[in-house]
Write a protein that holds these residues in place. Structure first.
Motif, PDB file in Angstrom:
ATOM      1  N   ARG A   1      10.769   1.683   1.291  1.00  0.00           N
ATOM      2  CA  ARG A   1      10.860   0.334   0.743  1.00  0.00           C
ATOM      3  C   ARG A   1      10.665   0.293  -0.774  1.00  0.00           C
ATOM      4  O   ARG A   1      11.324  -0.493  -1.463  1.00  0.00           O
TER       5      ARG A   1
ATOM      6  N   ASP B   1       5.470  -4.070   1.154  1.00  0.00           N
ATOM      7  CA  ASP B   1       5.354  -5.357   1.837  1.00  0.00           C
ATOM      8  C   ASP B   1       3.938  -5.640   2.324  1.00  0.00           C
ATOM      9  O   ASP B   1       3.748  -6.419   3.264  1.00  0.00           O
TER      10      ASP B   1
ATOM     11  N   ASP C   1       1.600  -4.131   4.053  1.00  0.00           N
ATOM     12  CA  ASP C   1       1.148  -3.956   5.445  1.00  0.00           C
ATOM     13  C   ASP C   1       0.596  -2.550   5.742  1.00  0.00           C
ATOM     14  O   ASP C   1       0.177  -2.296   6.867  1.00  0.00           O
ATOM     15  N   HIS C   2       0.585  -1.663   4.750  1.00  0.00           N
ATOM     16  CA  HIS C   2       0.254  -0.275   5.067  1.00  0.00           C
ATOM     17  C   HIS C   2      -1.163  -0.118   5.629  1.00  0.00           C
ATOM     18  O   HIS C   2      -1.360   0.574   6.626  1.00  0.00           O
TER      19      HIS C   2
ATOM     20  N   ASP D   1       0.287  -1.307  -1.252  1.00  0.00           N
ATOM     21  CA  ASP D   1       1.586  -1.614  -0.637  1.00  0.00           C
ATOM     22  C   ASP D   1       2.098  -2.983  -1.096  1.00  0.00           C
ATOM     23  O   ASP D   1       3.315  -3.206  -1.145  1.00  0.00           O
TER      24      ASP D   1
END
Ligand code: ADP
Ligand code: MG
Length: 213
Positions: free
Chosen positions: A178, A35, A37-38, A30
């Motif tokens: 995203r 970003d 945070d996955h 990720d």
């Protein structure tokens, strides 16, 4: 072979284990196209699900998976929280009132899982999302079960397909979420959501194999 509520609870526990083990890899994936945070997000959610399992003891399969979905929606955040949360809720809706399900019912419920993701996220195959791992894996499972494979074998094929399909997202251009903001720069990286989706399928294959022993 029938899948019981106990097996489904083990599936959630095994999913939590695999996500915990792969947390950093998911976050690194990720970091490349999102970003970062996955892994953290999903791990938080599955820890919360496992914590809630004792309160789900009296629930049937449907109610348990719906409660799981609610828990994920409340704890994961990001795009994947509502996506996986809705997936589990839709799967649960298919299994209302059941405590034991045959292979065909499991296949139907997993189709509902994928449809849950697609209803919320609008992604189709090739958009470089979790759908790219989930959809072919469930199709593989469906074909295997329909042509007479036993569930452990069918689930193993589904898990192999999910893993290969997640790897198959590397050359794709992201069209949802995203990663799509990166355009061409999303090419050359494996999608984190497809990778976590393959872990959920692997977790189910693991508990079904264990159960069949
Ligand atoms: P966020 O992008 O909000 O930080 P996560 O990092 O938790 O959310 O999850 C990212 C993953 O979610 C992506 O790798 C992708 O697989 C999946 N995803 C994002 N948008 C969609 C969508 N519209 N449909 C299906 N999956 C999506
Ligand atoms: Mg993210």
């Amino acid at each position: 072979m029938n899948i019981t509520t106990t097996t489904l609870r083990q599936w959630l526990r095994r999913s939590a284990e695999l996500i915990q083990a792969e947390r950093e890899r998911l976050t690194d994936l990720d970091a490349a196209i999102g970003d970062a945070d996955h892994g953290v997000n999903l791990n938080r959610g599955f820890v919360a699900v496992v914590e809630a399992l004792p309160t789900m003891h009296d629930l049937d399969a449907g109610a348990m998976l719906k409660a799981t979905g609610m828990r994920l929606i409340a704890t994961v955040g990001g795009a994947s929280g509502p996506l996986y949360g809705t997936a589990f809720r839709r799967m649960g809706r298919q299994l209302e009132g059941m405590n034991s399900l045959d292979a065909a019912t499991l296949v139907g419920a997993l189709h509902a899982f994928v449809e849950g993701v697609q209803t919320i996220g609008k992604a189709t195959i090739g958009d470089k999302t979790m759908v790219d791992a989930l959809s072919p894996a469930v199709a593989t499972l469906d074909t295997a079960v329909a042509t007479g494979a036993l569930l452990p074998q069918a689930m193993r094929e589904a898990a192999e397909c999910a893993k290969a399909s997640a790897e198959g997202t590397i050359p794709l251009l992201a069209r949802r979420g995203r990663a799509s903001y990166l355009g061409e720069r999303s090419i050359g990286h494996q999608d984190p959501g497809a990778t976590s989706a393959a872990l959920l399928i692997q977790a189910l294959a693991d508990v079904v194999a264990q159960e069949a022993k």
